[in-house]
Enzyme design. Structure first.
Site, PDB file in Angstrom:
ATOM      1  N   GLU A 193      34.901  52.704  10.293  1.00 41.22           N
ATOM      2  CA  GLU A 193      34.293  51.480  10.830  1.00 41.22           C
ATOM      3  C   GLU A 193      32.762  51.498  10.717  1.00 41.22           C
ATOM      4  OE1 GLU A 193      34.508  47.721  12.754  1.00 41.22           O
ATOM      5  OE2 GLU A 193      36.096  48.943  11.887  1.00 41.22           O
ATOM      6  N   ASP A 194      32.146  52.636  11.071  1.00 41.70           N
ATOM      7  CA  ASP A 194      30.686  52.652  11.274  1.00 41.70           C
ATOM      8  C   ASP A 194      29.902  53.541  10.313  1.00 41.70           C
ATOM      9  OD1 ASP A 194      31.003  50.962  13.441  1.00 41.70           O
ATOM     10  OD2 ASP A 194      31.224  52.593  14.882  1.00 41.70           O
TER      11      ASP A 194
END
Length: 740
Positions: free
Chosen positions: A80-81
């Site tokens: 995700e990041d």
């Protein structure tokens, strides 16, 4: 505490319950996550790696999960990041761990837009359906728990939004999975931000009375402990107070003050065997006075999520009520850790499979004979919603569709107009074909145009839901009438040819009315249109007409034979022929032969609604033809028939051989009023294939019910069957045919 010290604490926690854990791989996951999140900070200013470490600590300490789950928890934000990809994780660790991380990432991307109960229920079901492996949900709940523990660094809006999500989605899922400790903490942390005034009021009141409450709990615990030691029952006992959210909910739902809350205190007694549970219950009821109606046996009948315990509320020596929960160590582990605890124990199977709509939780926790810890956790799959797919609108609303659904189903689920003006679809921001199969969690956007031509007939084959197919049929019925008539006529004529029937026999003015009645259409064009848009089939139409044409042909033969037989004594002078030898009318109107009158308008009187088989008589009305009454109708009584001003208007009528398919009539049912009476009457009418025109009912003050049924009947035999069936219903006293 440095990140290395925190990691060491994690390793120590894991080894306490899983000495065989793959520590080198867990360290590799930690180092990969630390490297990937290098330079990233949390809102608190701490290095970002603190969050994955804390989530892994919850997964280990609170849920005691396997090595793969710990690795996935450490890596859960990488896809995700950070620049890390699914393929990287699959290659460096394993495809299973990459699947877990991707599953958590998908759940993180979901936006929760609305708060309606049904919407929330759909979201909860969808989260579980998306988690093909239950560990995804467990890691996500741990992620949310740590975020809630550090929520003070977020903005006020973010605090409220995340707390509402937690209260409505993650706390209920934790409850369904039996994870009570986590559920309570999530609820308390959410309440702290949703109603800080209410939360602080409860916490401050509890703190103010802390000393008083602590003394009461110590004293009570010592009493129970002493008695159980005297009886040599091996046990562990501890007391706790209700958590703030539980008190808050009771105070507001029951409008009570803190002092009025019934079971503010709870004691838990943990013993070795089920037999000891019941022994301890007897001891508790011996020491304290039980409060009636406050005993629950969840051991004999477990809760749907597998929870087992004995609960009793008793009155203490100081007049303070408190709850005692009694359970075995195994039951305690399952109550505290839920799904995550089940890999440690073998299920006894009590109460399995009968818990209604949350039965999936029980199935989820089914015993894995001989499976060790990691195998069992790995095998926990969620296939309970395999026949449904949950997708999002661009606004974040959830749509629940049948498995295999396509963008066409989605468009018509939104609105007929969206489906009818659809020109294309995007799934997760990419253009897809109309037959693209939707997956759980997809975000679907329908492209529309006012100049769209409308649905294609091929859409009927692509659509999976009945709703979409029905709406497409409606569009063709309304918008393409001329085209439908042309297509329907072509199909009908082809089927006639196939069955060897001539079109002129169908369109013959003498045959057409009864043929249309057979197919229940007002005109041929109506029938063609229905065939054209798919609401009726040409095969069905021709099959019904074929039977009617055969009946008409047979009737014509009978008429010819009768005419020939009557014409035989032609040598007799006509004036000498007796009146009885006059040709008798065979052709009838609506199944009624009127003596001496031809082509006469016939109607059935509404006062007595005659049906074939009833004795009947006709009355010549002024301008409305002959009105047919039952012979026993008060409006056709002998006094009326012989009245000087009406005598000549009564006429002999009889039933012909060509009666209609059905006739409207009425019944009055007198019965004792009770629940489900109308349901039983409806069932009786259904089993006798009786078409219902209307039902009227009224109850009397003395608990009787009068029900009037307006129905369609084929003949007297059919009517008799219906009346017999109604008379057999419990509570029915009398079934009448109203007249007059």
């Amino acid at each position: 505490m440095t990140t290395q010290e925190q990691f060491q604490k994690l390793v120590d926690t894991i080894l306490t319950y899983n000495p065989g854990a793959d520590i080198p791989q867990i360290r590799a996951a930690f180092e990969f996550a630390e490297q990937s999140h290098q330079g990233q900070k949390r809102k608190s200013g701490e290095p970002y790696i603190i969050h994955p470490l804390a989530v892994a600590q919850i997964v280990a300490e609170e849920l005691r999960l396997d090595s793969e789950s710990i690795q996935a928890a450490l890596l859960h934000d990488c896809i995700e990041d950070t620049p890390a990809t699914y393929d990287q994780l699959a290659k460096q660790f394993s495809p299973t761990i990459a699947d877990l991380v991707e599953g958590v990432s998908k759940l993180t991307r979901i936006q929760y837009a609305t708060k309606e109960d049904e919407q929330m229920e759909n979201l909860r079901k969808m989260l579980i359906a998306m988690s093909k492996d239950i560990r995804v949900i467990l890691i996500k709940i741990s992620d949310r728990l740590h975020n809630m523990r550090t929520m003070e660094y977020q903005s006020l809006d973010k605090q409220k939004q995340k707390s509402l999500e937690t209260m409505e989605i993650y706390a209920p899922i934790s409850h369904r999975l039996g994870m009570q400790r986590i559920k309570w903490e999530l609820e308390d942390l959410s309440l702290k931000y949703l109603d800080p005034v209410g939360y602080n009021e409860i916490v401050s009141k509890l703190d103010a009375k802390r000393q008083e409450y602590d003394e009461f709990m110590k004293k009570t615990q010592a009493q129970i402990d002493q008695r159980l030691n005297e009886l040599e029952i091996k046990h562990i006992i501890y007391g706790r107070m209700k958590h703030p959210y539980s008190i808050y909910r009771k105070m507001f739902s029951q409008n009570k003050s803190l002092d009025e809350i019934f079971d503010l205190f709870a004691f838990r007694v943990i013993v070795d065997t089920v037999g000891d549970c019941y022994n301890v219950l007897g001891v508790i009821h011996d020491i304290y006075k039980p409060i009636l109606g406050r005993f629950k046996d969840y051991i004999g009948t477990p809760k749907p999520n597998g929870y087992q315990s004995l609960h009793t509320t008793v009155m203490g020596a100081d007049g303070i009520p408190f709850e005692v929960q009694i359970r075995t160590q195994e039951m305690h582990e399952i109550a505290e850790y839920g799904v995550a605890a089940h890999w440690k124990y073998k299920q006894s199977g009590q109460g399995a499979g009968t818990e209604g709509k949350y039965e999936w939780v029980r199935r989820l926790l089914e015993n894995q004979e001989g499976a060790d810890a990691e195998d069992y956790i790995r095998s926990l799959k969620v296939d309970m919603f395999a026949d449904e797919v949950f997708v999002f609108t661009p606004n974040g609303d959830v749509q629940n569709l049948p498995a295999g659904a396509t963008p066409i189903d989605f468009a018509y689920a939104i609105h007929s107009a969206v489906g009818n003006h659809m020109t294309g679809a995007k799934v997760n921001n990419r253009i897809v074909t109309f037959d693209h199969v939707l997956q759980n969690g997809d975000i679907v956007e329908i492209l529309t145009s006012k100049s769209a031509k409308g649905p294609s007939r091929d859409w009927m084959k692509i659509a999976k839901s009945n709703e979409a197919r029905s709406k497409i049929r409606q569009w063709f019925k309304k918008e393409k009438r001329e085209e439908n008539i042309a297509n329907g006529r072509a199909s009908f004529e082809a089927e006639l040819k196939h069955c060897g029937i001539l079109m002129k026999d169908v369109t013959d003015p003498e045959n057409l009315p009864s043929l249309l009645k057979k197919v229940s259409f007002g005109s041929l064009d109506e029938m063609y249109a229905a065939i054209g848009y798919g609401g009726f089939s040409a095969q069905k139409a021709v099959a019904r007409m074929q039977g009617e044409l055969q009946r008409i042909a047979k009737q014509h033969q009978t008429e010819k034979a009768a005419a020939a037989a009557l014409a035989a004594p032609a040598e007799k002078p006509a004036e000498q022929a007796p009146r009885s030898a006059e040709p008798k009318r065979i052709k009838s109107e609506q199944g009624i032969i009127v003596e001496g009158l031809d082509n006469c308008l016939v109607k059935f009187s509404k006062c007595c609604t005659p049906v074939p088989g009833d004795e009947i008589i006709g009355f010549i009305t002024r301008g409305y033809g002959v009105s047919v009454h039952r012979a026993d109708c008060p409006n056709a009584s002998p006094e009326r028939r012989n009245a000087p001003d009406q005598k000549d208007r009564w006429i002999k009528v009889s039933w012909g051989s060509d009666t209609n398919e059905n006739y409207p009539t009425s019944l009055e049912v007198v019965c004792k009023d009770r629940a489900n009476l109308l349901l039983d009457i409806s069932a009786a009418l259904s089993t006798t294939n009786t078409f219902v025109l209307g039902i009227q009912s009224r109850s009397t003050t003395d608990e009787f019910a009068m029900i009037r049924l307006d129905i369609r009947i084929r003949d007297a035999q059919h009517l008799k069957t219906v009346m017999n069936k109604l008379n057999q219903i419990s509570g029915v006293l009398k079934v009448n045919r109203p007249a007059g």
